[in-house]
Write a protein that holds these residues in place. Sequence first.
Motif, PDB file in Angstrom:
ATOM      1  N   VAL A 227       0.813  -1.221   0.000  1.00 52.90           N
ATOM      2  CA  VAL A 227       0.000   0.000   0.000  1.00 52.90           C
ATOM      3  C   VAL A 227       0.843   1.268   0.000  1.00 52.90           C
ATOM      4  CG1 VAL A 227      -2.012  -1.076   1.097  1.00 52.90           C
ATOM      5  CG2 VAL A 227      -0.248  -0.015   2.538  1.00 52.90           C
ATOM      6  N   ARG A 228       2.141   1.133   0.330  1.00 54.20           N
ATOM      7  CA  ARG A 228       3.026   2.294   0.403  1.00 54.20           C
ATOM      8  C   ARG A 228       4.421   1.870  -0.038  1.00 54.20           C
ATOM      9  NH1 ARG A 228       3.939   7.230  -0.287  1.00 54.20           N
ATOM     10  NH2 ARG A 228       4.832   8.493   1.347  1.00 54.20           N
ATOM     11  N   ALA A 229       5.081   2.707  -0.826  1.00 54.41           N
ATOM     12  CA  ALA A 229       6.451   2.428  -1.259  1.00 54.41           C
ATOM     13  C   ALA A 229       7.279   3.701  -1.197  1.00 54.41           C
ATOM     14  CB  ALA A 229       6.445   1.877  -2.684  1.00 54.41           C
ATOM     15  N   HIS A 230       8.505   3.552  -0.726  1.00 52.70           N
ATOM     16  CA  HIS A 230       9.484   4.642  -0.723  1.00 52.70           C
ATOM     17  C   HIS A 230      10.652   4.186  -1.585  1.00 52.70           C
ATOM     18  CE1 HIS A 230       7.694   5.693   3.370  1.00 52.70           C
ATOM     19  NE2 HIS A 230       7.358   6.656   2.547  1.00 52.70           N
ATOM     20  N   TYR A 231      11.008   4.999  -2.556  1.00 57.09           N
ATOM     21  CA  TYR A 231      12.119   4.701  -3.452  1.00 57.09           C
ATOM     22  C   TYR A 231      13.199   5.746  -3.235  1.00 57.09           C
ATOM     23  CZ  TYR A 231       8.115   2.525  -5.832  1.00 57.09           C
ATOM     24  OH  TYR A 231       6.983   1.810  -6.132  1.00 57.09           O
ATOM     25  N   ASN A 232      14.419   5.298  -3.028  1.00 58.48           N
ATOM     26  CA  ASN A 232      15.563   6.190  -2.892  1.00 58.48           C
ATOM     27  C   ASN A 232      16.553   5.835  -3.986  1.00 58.48           C
ATOM     28  OD1 ASN A 232      14.920   7.538  -0.252  1.00 58.48           O
ATOM     29  ND2 ASN A 232      14.873   5.401   0.383  1.00 58.48           N
TER      30      ASN A 232
ATOM     31  N   ILE B 243      10.745  -0.352 -14.470  1.00 63.14           N
ATOM     32  CA  ILE B 243      10.900  -1.570 -13.667  1.00 63.14           C
ATOM     33  C   ILE B 243       9.898  -1.559 -12.516  1.00 63.14           C
ATOM     34  CG2 ILE B 243      12.494  -2.912 -12.236  1.00 63.14           C
ATOM     35  CD1 ILE B 243      14.787  -1.628 -13.957  1.00 63.14           C
ATOM     36  N   LEU B 244       9.736  -0.405 -11.895  1.00 67.45           N
ATOM     37  CA  LEU B 244       8.736  -0.277 -10.823  1.00 67.45           C
ATOM     38  C   LEU B 244       7.336  -0.467 -11.391  1.00 67.45           C
ATOM     39  CD1 LEU B 244      10.258   2.791  -8.953  1.00 67.45           C
ATOM     40  CD2 LEU B 244      10.434   0.365  -8.316  1.00 67.45           C
ATOM     41  N   GLY B 245       7.122   0.036 -12.596  1.00 70.17           N
ATOM     42  CA  GLY B 245       5.827  -0.143 -13.257  1.00 70.17           C
ATOM     43  C   GLY B 245       5.498  -1.603 -13.511  1.00 70.17           C
TER      44      GLY B 245
ATOM     45  N   ILE C 215      -0.935  -2.509  -9.045  1.00 73.98           N
ATOM     46  CA  ILE C 215      -1.135  -2.380  -7.594  1.00 73.98           C
ATOM     47  C   ILE C 215      -1.283  -0.915  -7.205  1.00 73.98           C
ATOM     48  CG2 ILE C 215      -0.091  -2.878  -5.344  1.00 73.98           C
ATOM     49  CD1 ILE C 215       1.520  -5.116  -6.919  1.00 73.98           C
ATOM     50  N   ARG C 216      -0.430  -0.085  -7.780  1.00 71.35           N
ATOM     51  CA  ARG C 216      -0.435   1.358  -7.613  1.00 71.35           C
ATOM     52  C   ARG C 216      -0.455   1.824  -6.150  1.00 71.35           C
ATOM     53  NH1 ARG C 216      -4.366   4.043 -11.724  1.00 71.35           N
ATOM     54  NH2 ARG C 216      -3.296   5.840 -10.839  1.00 71.35           N
ATOM     55  N   PRO C 217       0.570   1.437  -5.376  1.00 73.88           N
ATOM     56  CA  PRO C 217       0.637   1.929  -3.990  1.00 73.88           C
ATOM     57  C   PRO C 217       0.936   3.418  -3.958  1.00 73.88           C
ATOM     58  CG  PRO C 217       2.691   0.847  -4.593  1.00 73.88           C
ATOM     59  CD  PRO C 217       1.729   0.635  -5.747  1.00 73.88           C
ATOM     60  N   ALA C 218       0.635   4.047  -2.857  1.00 74.90           N
ATOM     61  CA  ALA C 218       1.089   5.416  -2.632  1.00 74.90           C
ATOM     62  C   ALA C 218       2.616   5.354  -2.592  1.00 74.90           C
ATOM     63  CB  ALA C 218       0.541   5.948  -1.313  1.00 74.90           C
ATOM     64  N   ALA C 219       3.291   6.291  -3.259  1.00 70.76           N
ATOM     65  CA  ALA C 219       4.742   6.168  -3.385  1.00 70.76           C
ATOM     66  C   ALA C 219       5.436   7.520  -3.388  1.00 70.76           C
ATOM     67  CB  ALA C 219       5.085   5.418  -4.673  1.00 70.76           C
ATOM     68  N   THR C 220       6.682   7.488  -2.979  1.00 71.67           N
ATOM     69  CA  THR C 220       7.550   8.656  -2.988  1.00 71.67           C
ATOM     70  C   THR C 220       8.914   8.234  -3.500  1.00 71.67           C
ATOM     71  OG1 THR C 220       6.439   9.592  -1.056  1.00 71.67           O
ATOM     72  CG2 THR C 220       8.634  10.434  -1.537  1.00 71.67           C
TER      73      THR C 220
END
Length: 127
Positions: A72-77, A90-92, A98-103
């Motif tokens: 439901v949530r993803a953080h990408y650094n 790749i994330l797509g 699924i389309r989690p909330a992401a940053t």
Amino acid sequence: MRKLISTGSPFEKTAGYSRAVVDGDWCFVSGTTGYDYATMTMPEGVEAQTRNCLKTIAAALQEGGFDMADVVRAHYNITDRDFVDVVFPILGEAFGEIRPAATMIVCQLNKPEMKVEIEVTAKRRTG
């Protein structure tokens, strides 16, 4: 019910953390870099590192009784803004439906060979 999940990485013991923690219907997966934990090697390219991150995350979720679809949530650094256009597809592949909330944040990571780190939170679907 609280369950700790480990990849067996020496970093987990040294730094005192779990790859993931399951608490009831929630699974919190720690920031995961692109190591291949079977060989403890880091690929050079951000593409391979991103795929390794997702593979490690999927395995941790599965061990906890979750699925990537539960995220439901993803953080990408990432360490370079030029990686955005490389990492997005790749994330797509992994999260497109699924389309989690992401940053996504451009930042430095702990070691110079690390180019990407991904952290996710999942909630078990009940319906």
